[in-house]
Design an enzyme around this catalytic site. Structure first.
Site, mmCIF file in Angstrom:
data_model
loop_
_atom_site.group_PDB
_atom_site.id
_atom_site.type_symbol
_atom_site.label_atom_id
_atom_site.label_comp_id
_atom_site.label_asym_id
_atom_site.label_seq_id
_atom_site.Cartn_x
_atom_site.Cartn_y
_atom_site.Cartn_z
ATOM 1 N N ASP A 218 0.824 -1.205 0.000
ATOM 2 C CA ASP A 218 0.000 0.000 0.000
ATOM 3 C C ASP A 218 0.864 1.263 0.000
ATOM 4 O OD1 ASP A 218 -2.408 -1.375 -0.012
ATOM 5 O OD2 ASP A 218 -2.372 -1.644 2.149
ATOM 6 N N THR A 262 0.306 -5.468 3.703
ATOM 7 C CA THR A 262 -1.146 -5.518 3.924
ATOM 8 C C THR A 262 -1.894 -5.682 2.596
ATOM 9 O OG1 THR A 262 -0.766 -3.969 5.738
ATOM 10 C CG2 THR A 262 -3.037 -4.409 5.156
ATOM 11 N N ARG A 331 5.367 -7.625 11.429
ATOM 12 C CA ARG A 331 5.539 -6.480 12.339
ATOM 13 C C ARG A 331 4.190 -5.918 12.774
ATOM 14 N NH1 ARG A 331 6.134 -4.624 7.133
ATOM 15 N NH2 ARG A 331 5.362 -2.545 6.566
ATOM 16 N N GLU A 529 1.344 5.301 5.882
ATOM 17 C CA GLU A 529 2.401 6.294 6.082
ATOM 18 C C GLU A 529 1.987 7.170 7.254
ATOM 19 O OE1 GLU A 529 5.073 6.441 3.628
ATOM 20 O OE2 GLU A 529 4.079 4.543 3.172
HETATM 21 C C1 LIG Z 1 -7.699 -9.661 17.661
HETATM 22 C C2 LIG Z 1 -7.852 -9.612 16.200
HETATM 23 C C3 LIG Z 1 -7.661 -8.234 15.713
HETATM 24 C C4 LIG Z 1 -7.790 -8.172 14.219
HETATM 25 C C5 LIG Z 1 -7.969 -6.774 13.788
HETATM 26 C C6 LIG Z 1 -7.925 -6.755 12.329
HETATM 27 C C7 LIG Z 1 -8.228 -5.415 11.793
HETATM 28 C C8 LIG Z 1 -7.472 -5.273 10.518
HETATM 29 C C9 LIG Z 1 -7.921 -4.078 9.755
HETATM 30 C C10 LIG Z 1 -6.821 -3.740 8.844
HETATM 31 C C11 LIG Z 1 -7.142 -2.530 8.070
HETATM 32 C C12 LIG Z 1 -5.986 -2.284 7.190
HETATM 33 C C13 LIG Z 1 -6.091 -1.017 6.441
HETATM 34 C C14 LIG Z 1 -4.872 -0.902 5.599
HETATM 35 C C15 LIG Z 1 -3.834 -0.226 5.966
HETATM 36 C C16 LIG Z 1 -2.595 -0.194 5.092
HETATM 37 O O1 LIG Z 1 -2.618 0.949 4.304
HETATM 38 C C17 LIG Z 1 -1.387 -0.144 6.003
HETATM 39 C C18 LIG Z 1 -0.093 -0.189 5.207
HETATM 40 O O2 LIG Z 1 0.034 -1.354 4.494
HETATM 41 P P1 LIG Z 1 1.453 -1.791 3.797
HETATM 42 O O3 LIG Z 1 2.409 -2.116 4.912
HETATM 43 O O4 LIG Z 1 1.977 -0.623 3.000
HETATM 44 O O5 LIG Z 1 1.129 -2.967 2.925
HETATM 45 N N1 LIG Z 1 -1.430 -1.269 6.913
HETATM 46 C C19 LIG Z 1 -1.661 -1.094 8.213
HETATM 47 C C20 LIG Z 1 -1.805 -2.337 9.021
HETATM 48 O O6 LIG Z 1 -1.718 -0.033 8.733
HETATM 49 N N1 LIG Z 2 14.032 1.365 -2.986
HETATM 50 C C1 LIG Z 2 13.419 1.698 -1.854
HETATM 51 N N2 LIG Z 2 14.122 1.781 -0.688
HETATM 52 C C2 LIG Z 2 13.503 2.074 0.467
HETATM 53 N N3 LIG Z 2 12.176 2.335 0.579
HETATM 54 C C3 LIG Z 2 11.443 2.270 -0.543
HETATM 55 C C4 LIG Z 2 12.023 1.953 -1.803
HETATM 56 N N4 LIG Z 2 11.035 1.956 -2.746
HETATM 57 C C5 LIG Z 2 9.887 2.275 -2.090
HETATM 58 N N5 LIG Z 2 10.123 2.471 -0.786
HETATM 59 C C6 LIG Z 2 9.174 2.801 0.301
HETATM 60 O O1 LIG Z 2 8.921 1.628 1.055
HETATM 61 C C7 LIG Z 2 7.713 1.815 1.791
HETATM 62 C C8 LIG Z 2 6.964 0.519 1.992
HETATM 63 O O2 LIG Z 2 6.697 -0.051 0.783
HETATM 64 P P1 LIG Z 2 5.555 -1.092 0.479
HETATM 65 O O3 LIG Z 2 5.832 -1.578 -0.912
HETATM 66 O O4 LIG Z 2 4.239 -0.513 0.728
HETATM 67 O O5 LIG Z 2 5.842 -2.301 1.474
HETATM 68 P P2 LIG Z 2 5.108 -2.727 2.829
HETATM 69 O O6 LIG Z 2 3.741 -3.181 2.437
HETATM 70 O O7 LIG Z 2 5.932 -3.848 3.354
HETATM 71 O O8 LIG Z 2 5.054 -1.545 3.721
HETATM 72 C C9 LIG Z 2 6.914 2.821 1.002
HETATM 73 O O9 LIG Z 2 6.669 3.903 1.824
HETATM 74 C C10 LIG Z 2 7.817 3.236 -0.152
HETATM 75 O O10 LIG Z 2 7.774 4.626 -0.322
#
Ligand SMILES: CCCCCCCCCCCCC/C=C/[C@@H](O)[C@H](COP(=O)(O)O)NC(C)=O
Ligand SMILES: Nc1ncnc2c1ncn2[C@@H]1O[C@H](COP(=O)(O)OP(=O)(O)O)[C@@H](O)[C@H]1O
Ligand SMILES: [Ca+2]
Length: 565
Positions: A218, A262, A331, A529
């Site tokens: 995301d 996510t 994490r 973010e």
């Molecule tokens: C006791 C059981 C509790 C379960 C609670 C589950 C609720 C989950 C709802 C999740 C909603 C996620 C919305 C998405 C957020 C993403 O943008 C963000 C970033 O995702 P990325 O790390 O870039 O893939 N992830 C989080 C966890 O903040």
């Molecule tokens: N080459 C890179 N080095 C470090 N960070 C990066 C790079 N390319 C993208 N990112 C950053 O990494 C962060 C997490 O990326 P994402 O693909 O969403 O993985 P995750 O779902 O594990 O958080 C984003 O905020 C993005 O801006």
């Protein structure tokens, strides 16, 4: 898209040594075996020459002899068509040596498997002569040329560090071969630093491309979203710092190959976070409009968000998880447990304007599915509402603000359902991708046990809003101001804390012994973010971008699917 008119074709060809009637019109390719299924046991080693000869003789009496059982694929779901590569072993085993040269073509098409997953399947049709084979190839390729929504040239950004750090591998092994098969050319950029993709999109010649694809989570999608929206506003001279500005929609579509932690945007727009499925949606040229929310602090643009904008619980989870990035997607589990145990609540004021024109409501049982009627109806009603506003026939909108003051476990705005593998129905199961509104979820201060009950309901079928301490509203805009905040000139956040330091901090904690505060303010989680500001305002921009997706399909079989008929 208008269906292209082609003369219907019908021939007898062979598939896996079995003679079949193959038919094609502007919409579908269909084939049926000509022999009853009971003959199948004797099929091995059958002389294909004989099959074809017999099949030719049968052509005239087809309508009578059609057995049940067959396949039908919409032309729009054919990935590619090409001359078949003849496998020598197969050739000999099928006694093809009776004929001087085999003529066959292969059709690659989308097959639906479980849980919204798609796969690319191939079927080879063997022809009696070269002319017939060329005829079929030409007819099919002509039809594919008319699929004008399909991208031909894509710009790809890969985050090599997202999720389990497999972005590059996923792209090379699973996605690139499919793009090749579909004749899509690509320019691939493996990012070297955070915001590489965002900055690049301000410079790149967008006219060269039919779409931008991000490989990552995301956060990576968010980068591409910011780059693209920012670039379009810059080109059109629109000031994104103005919270009232009508942003210009982005014509170029964005594709997401999920390789993050996510993958909520992908999951909620496709139904699954699966790289092959997403690659196939891109190849077919799917298009799903998506609302985007802008986040401002006074006259300053902060960020865009399409999924979750969350303060309190989800802000704290993000903050805690960032320290443990090395753990990969796990994490969030660790951070979730820690944040839950710390049980913080935060004081502040939420004000919002309801999306009165929206066709659905956050607690109804409708779900945003492919071709969603609620999205269509809502955006039509929003257009009418905006026209009426311009003509001045509506009462002053300023009177519509509602205010909630209190102590909150969480304040979340969900612009889409936010479904993800952790919560398959999402944060707000009835939220819509393209209705011009977001669901504002306010979880008031409650006991640990009650908060746990609320959280657990994100993972089962029960209604997570059915608690006296949870309220949810469908909104077009909202503002949040934390209690401990002084805002004279827009920058003096939490001045009271900074002035008197620890003394004041202790003062606040003793003010609220019951909520267990050890920090006064949370932070905002904006699509994964963090935001540096706590006092913000958010506004939904209806259908500002388009994705290579079609929304979640109804999983009940329907005749549209490539299926046995
Ligand atoms: C006791 C059981 C509790 C379960 C609670 C589950 C609720 C989950 C709802 C999740 C909603 C996620 C919305 C998405 C957020 C993403 O943008 C963000 C970033 O995702 P990325 O790390 O870039 O893939 N992830 C989080 C966890 O903040
Ligand atoms: N080459 C890179 N080095 C470090 N960070 C990066 C790079 N390319 C993208 N990112 C950053 O990494 C962060 C997490 O990326 P994402 O693909 O969403 O993985 P995750 O779902 O594990 O958080 C984003 O905020 C993005 O801006
Ligand atoms: Ca929405």
């Amino acid at each position: 898209m208008e269906p292209v008119m082609v003369p219907a074709l019908r021939s007898v060809l062979a598939v896996s040594g079995q003679s079949c009637e193959l038919s094609l019109d502007s919409e579908r390719l269909a084939w049926r075996e000509l022999r009853p299924r009971r003959d199948r046991s004797r099929r091995t080693g059958v002389c294909l020459t004989r099959v074809l000869q017999r099949a030719r003789g049968l052509t005239d009496s087809l309508s009578r002899q059609l057995p049940s059982g067959g396949h039908s694929i919409p032309v729009s779901e054919i990935v590619s068509v090409g001359e078949a590569e003849i496998d020598e072993t197969y050739h000999h085993s099928m006694k093809w040596e009776h004929m001087c040269k085999p003529h066959a073509f292969t059709v690659n098409y989308v097959q639906r498997v479980k849980n919204h997953r798609w796969r690319c399947k191939a079927v080879t049709f063997w022809c009696s002569d070269e002319v017939l084979c060329c005829h079929w190839l030409k007819a099919l390729n002509d039809l594919l040329d008319h699929q004008t929504c399909r991208p031909k040239h894509l710009l790809i950004y890969i985050n090599p560090y997202g999720g389990k750090k497999k972005g590059k591998q996923i792209y090379e092994k699973k996605v690139a071969p499919l793009f090749n098969l579909a004749g899509i050319s690509t320019d691939v950029i493996v990012t070297e630093f955070a915001n590489h993709a965002r900055d690049d999109l301000y410079e790149v010649n967008l006219e060269k491309y039919d779409g931008i694809v991000c490989v990552g989570g995301d956060g990576m999608f968010s980068e591409v979203l910011h780059g693209l929206i920012g670039r379009v506003q810059k080109d059109k001279d629109i000031d994104h710092d103005n919270p009232e500005a009508n942003l210009s929609p982005c014509a170029i579509r964005i594709g997401i190959i999920p390789a993050g932690s996510t993958d909520c945007v992908c999951f909620a727009t496709v139904g699954i976070n699966d790289p092959v499925t997403s690659a196939l949606h891109i190849i077919l040229g799917d298009s799903q409009p998506l609302d985007v929310c802008s986040v401002h602090r006074k006259k300053r643009f902060l960020k865009y968000t399409v999924s979750l904008l969350g303060y309190g619980f989800y802000g704290d989870v993000l903050k805690c998880s960032e320290k443990n990035r090395w753990l990969g997607p796990a994490r969030y589990d660790l951070a979730g447990i820690k944040t839950f145990l710390s049980h913080h609540c935060y004081e502040g004021t939420v004000s919002f304007q309801a999306a009165k024109w929206a066709a659905g409501s956050p607690r109804d049982l409708t779900r945003c599915m492919s071709g969603c009627d609620i999205c269509r109806q809502s955006s039509k009603q929003l257009d009418e509402h905006q026209k009426a506003q311009t003509l001045g026939s509506l009462q002053n909108e300023q009177e519509d603000w509602k205010t909630i003051k209190g102590k909150f476990m969480a304040v979340n705005a969900a612009n889409m359902c936010c479904a993800c593998p952790r919560s398959p129905k999402g944060l707000s199961p009835a939220a819509h991708l393209a209705d011009g509104a977001a669901d504002l979820i306010v979880v008031h201060k409650c006991s640990r046990l009650n908060f746990l009950r609320h959280l657990i309901r994100h993972t089962n079928k029960k209604d997570q809003f059915d608690f006296p301490f949870v309220e949810v509203h469908r909104v077009k805009t909202f503002q949040f101001t934390p209690k401990h905040f002084e805002d004279e000139d827009g920058d003096a956040e939490s001045t009271d804390l900074r002035i008197s330091g620890k003394k004041n901090f202790a003062q606040i904690c003793t003010d609220h012994p019951s909520c267990g505060c050890n920090q006064v303010n949370s932070i905002w989680n904006c699509d994964g973010e963090t935001l540096d500001q706590t006092a913000i305002e958010m506004r939904v921009h209806s259908q500002l971008v388009k994705l290579f997706a079609r929304g979640v399909e109804d999983s009940k079989p329907k005749n549209k699917c490539s299926s046995r008929i």
